[in-house]
Design a protein around this motif. Structure first.
Motif, PDB file in Angstrom:
ATOM      1  N   TYR A  42       0.830  -1.206   0.000  1.00  0.00           N
ATOM      2  CA  TYR A  42       0.000   0.000   0.000  1.00  0.00           C
ATOM      3  C   TYR A  42       0.863   1.254   0.000  1.00  0.00           C
ATOM      4  N   ASP A  43       0.362   2.297  -0.620  1.00  0.00           N
ATOM      5  CA  ASP A  43       1.059   3.563  -0.752  1.00  0.00           C
ATOM      6  C   ASP A  43       0.736   4.464   0.440  1.00  0.00           C
ATOM      7  N   GLY A  44       1.689   4.633   1.344  1.00  0.00           N
ATOM      8  CA  GLY A  44       1.513   5.549   2.470  1.00  0.00           C
ATOM      9  C   GLY A  44       0.926   4.916   3.719  1.00  0.00           C
ATOM     10  N   SER A  45      -0.254   4.350   3.611  1.00  0.00           N
ATOM     11  CA  SER A  45      -0.892   3.723   4.774  1.00  0.00           C
ATOM     12  C   SER A  45      -1.971   2.760   4.300  1.00  0.00           C
ATOM     13  N   ALA A  46      -2.433   1.942   5.229  1.00  0.00           N
ATOM     14  CA  ALA A  46      -3.524   1.008   4.937  1.00  0.00           C
ATOM     15  C   ALA A  46      -4.428   0.958   6.158  1.00  0.00           C
ATOM     16  N   THR A  47      -5.715   0.753   5.926  1.00  0.00           N
ATOM     17  CA  THR A  47      -6.681   0.646   7.018  1.00  0.00           C
ATOM     18  C   THR A  47      -7.061  -0.816   7.187  1.00  0.00           C
ATOM     19  N   VAL A  48      -6.977  -1.300   8.430  1.00  0.00           N
ATOM     20  CA  VAL A  48      -7.284  -2.691   8.743  1.00  0.00           C
ATOM     21  C   VAL A  48      -8.618  -2.740   9.482  1.00  0.00           C
ATOM     22  N   THR A  49      -9.517  -3.588   8.998  1.00  0.00           N
ATOM     23  CA  THR A  49     -10.816  -3.804   9.638  1.00  0.00           C
ATOM     24  C   THR A  49     -10.897  -5.260  10.063  1.00  0.00           C
ATOM     25  N   LEU A  50     -11.239  -5.500  11.330  1.00  0.00           N
ATOM     26  CA  LEU A  50     -11.385  -6.858  11.848  1.00  0.00           C
ATOM     27  C   LEU A  50     -12.866  -7.145  12.067  1.00  0.00           C
ATOM     28  N   GLY A  56     -18.616 -10.521  20.524  1.00  0.00           N
ATOM     29  CA  GLY A  56     -17.507 -10.746  21.437  1.00  0.00           C
ATOM     30  C   GLY A  56     -16.488  -9.648  21.290  1.00  0.00           C
ATOM     31  N   SER A  57     -15.323  -9.854  21.858  1.00  0.00           N
ATOM     32  CA  SER A  57     -14.279  -8.843  21.776  1.00  0.00           C
ATOM     33  C   SER A  57     -13.075  -9.405  21.031  1.00  0.00           C
ATOM     34  N   ILE A  58     -12.347  -8.505  20.386  1.00  0.00           N
ATOM     35  CA  ILE A  58     -11.159  -8.873  19.616  1.00  0.00           C
ATOM     36  C   ILE A  58      -9.967  -8.129  20.207  1.00  0.00           C
ATOM     37  N   VAL A  59      -8.875  -8.834  20.366  1.00  0.00           N
ATOM     38  CA  VAL A  59      -7.625  -8.229  20.813  1.00  0.00           C
ATOM     39  C   VAL A  59      -6.621  -8.424  19.684  1.00  0.00           C
ATOM     40  N   TYR A  60      -5.846  -7.387  19.381  1.00  0.00           N
ATOM     41  CA  TYR A  60      -4.874  -7.471  18.299  1.00  0.00           C
ATOM     42  C   TYR A  60      -3.557  -6.824  18.718  1.00  0.00           C
ATOM     43  N   ARG A  61      -2.500  -7.155  17.971  1.00  0.00           N
ATOM     44  CA  ARG A  61      -1.185  -6.545  18.165  1.00  0.00           C
ATOM     45  C   ARG A  61      -0.625  -6.192  16.799  1.00  0.00           C
ATOM     46  N   ILE A  62       0.102  -5.089  16.755  1.00  0.00           N
ATOM     47  CA  ILE A  62       0.769  -4.667  15.530  1.00  0.00           C
ATOM     48  C   ILE A  62       2.271  -4.857  15.728  1.00  0.00           C
ATOM     49  N   ASN A  63       2.893  -5.645  14.852  1.00  0.00           N
ATOM     50  CA  ASN A  63       4.340  -5.869  14.875  1.00  0.00           C
ATOM     51  C   ASN A  63       4.858  -6.304  16.242  1.00  0.00           C
ATOM     52  N   GLY A  64       4.113  -7.175  16.927  1.00  0.00           N
ATOM     53  CA  GLY A  64       4.548  -7.698  18.215  1.00  0.00           C
ATOM     54  C   GLY A  64       4.433  -6.721  19.372  1.00  0.00           C
ATOM     55  N   VAL A  76      -2.444   1.584   9.609  1.00  0.00           N
ATOM     56  CA  VAL A  76      -1.046   1.177   9.738  1.00  0.00           C
ATOM     57  C   VAL A  76      -0.261   2.007   8.730  1.00  0.00           C
ATOM     58  N   SER A  77       0.719   2.760   9.220  1.00  0.00           N
ATOM     59  CA  SER A  77       1.485   3.627   8.317  1.00  0.00           C
ATOM     60  C   SER A  77       2.998   3.429   8.457  1.00  0.00           C
ATOM     61  N   THR A  78       3.415   2.414   9.208  1.00  0.00           N
ATOM     62  CA  THR A  78       4.840   2.129   9.347  1.00  0.00           C
ATOM     63  C   THR A  78       5.366   1.555   8.030  1.00  0.00           C
ATOM     64  N   GLU A  79       6.394   2.161   7.499  1.00  0.00           N
ATOM     65  CA  GLU A  79       6.952   1.720   6.219  1.00  0.00           C
ATOM     66  C   GLU A  79       7.565   0.327   6.376  1.00  0.00           C
ATOM     67  N   GLY A  80       7.433  -0.495   5.361  1.00  0.00           N
ATOM     68  CA  GLY A  80       7.989  -1.832   5.368  1.00  0.00           C
ATOM     69  C   GLY A  80       6.909  -2.871   5.642  1.00  0.00           C
ATOM     70  N   SER A  81       7.358  -4.077   5.935  1.00  0.00           N
ATOM     71  CA  SER A  81       6.452  -5.186   6.194  1.00  0.00           C
ATOM     72  C   SER A  81       5.879  -5.071   7.609  1.00  0.00           C
ATOM     73  N   ASN A  82       4.570  -5.236   7.763  1.00  0.00           N
ATOM     74  CA  ASN A  82       3.901  -5.143   9.060  1.00  0.00           C
ATOM     75  C   ASN A  82       3.104  -6.413   9.310  1.00  0.00           C
ATOM     76  N   THR A  83       3.060  -6.844  10.577  1.00  0.00           N
ATOM     77  CA  THR A  83       2.305  -8.041  10.958  1.00  0.00           C
ATOM     78  C   THR A  83       1.238  -7.662  11.962  1.00  0.00           C
ATOM     79  N   ILE A  84      -0.004  -8.073  11.677  1.00  0.00           N
ATOM     80  CA  ILE A  84      -1.125  -7.855  12.584  1.00  0.00           C
ATOM     81  C   ILE A  84      -1.521  -9.214  13.136  1.00  0.00           C
TER      82      ILE A  84
END
Length: 86
Positions: A42-50, A56-64, A76-84
């Motif tokens: 993605y160019d610049g940023s991406a929006t993540v929808t869960l 119920g409730s959802i818990v998430y982590r970005i890049n550990g 998410v706007s951190t340049e490079g590969s990101n893990t959700i």
């Protein structure tokens, strides 16, 4: 032999345990795909929808990072590969 009959009707409790599967969570990502990149670049940023299959409730982590409660789509706007993780 003597048999005693209860003064009360028995209490019958029925449990519906048919739904034994855990709810599933899916993610969708939107944003402007960078030209010449793979479909997940993605160019610049991406929006993540869960989304959860059941209430119920959802818990998430970005890049550990720290666990967060999901309340709305996030950017998410951190340049490079990101893990959700969720």
């Amino acid at each position: 032999d003597q048999y005693r009959i209860s003064d009360h009707d028995p209490v019958v409790i029925g449990l519906d345990l048919a739904d034994t599967s855990a709810p599933s969570v899916t993610a969708s990502v939107t944003g402007s795909v960078r030209a010449g990149c793979a479909a997940d670049c993605y160019d610049g940023s991406a929006t993540v929808t869960l989304n959860m299959s059941e209430p119920g409730s959802i818990v998430y982590r970005i890049n550990g990072g720290d666990a967060q409660s999901y309340t709305a789509p996030f950017v998410v706007s951190t340049e490079g590969s990101n893990t959700i993780e969720f």
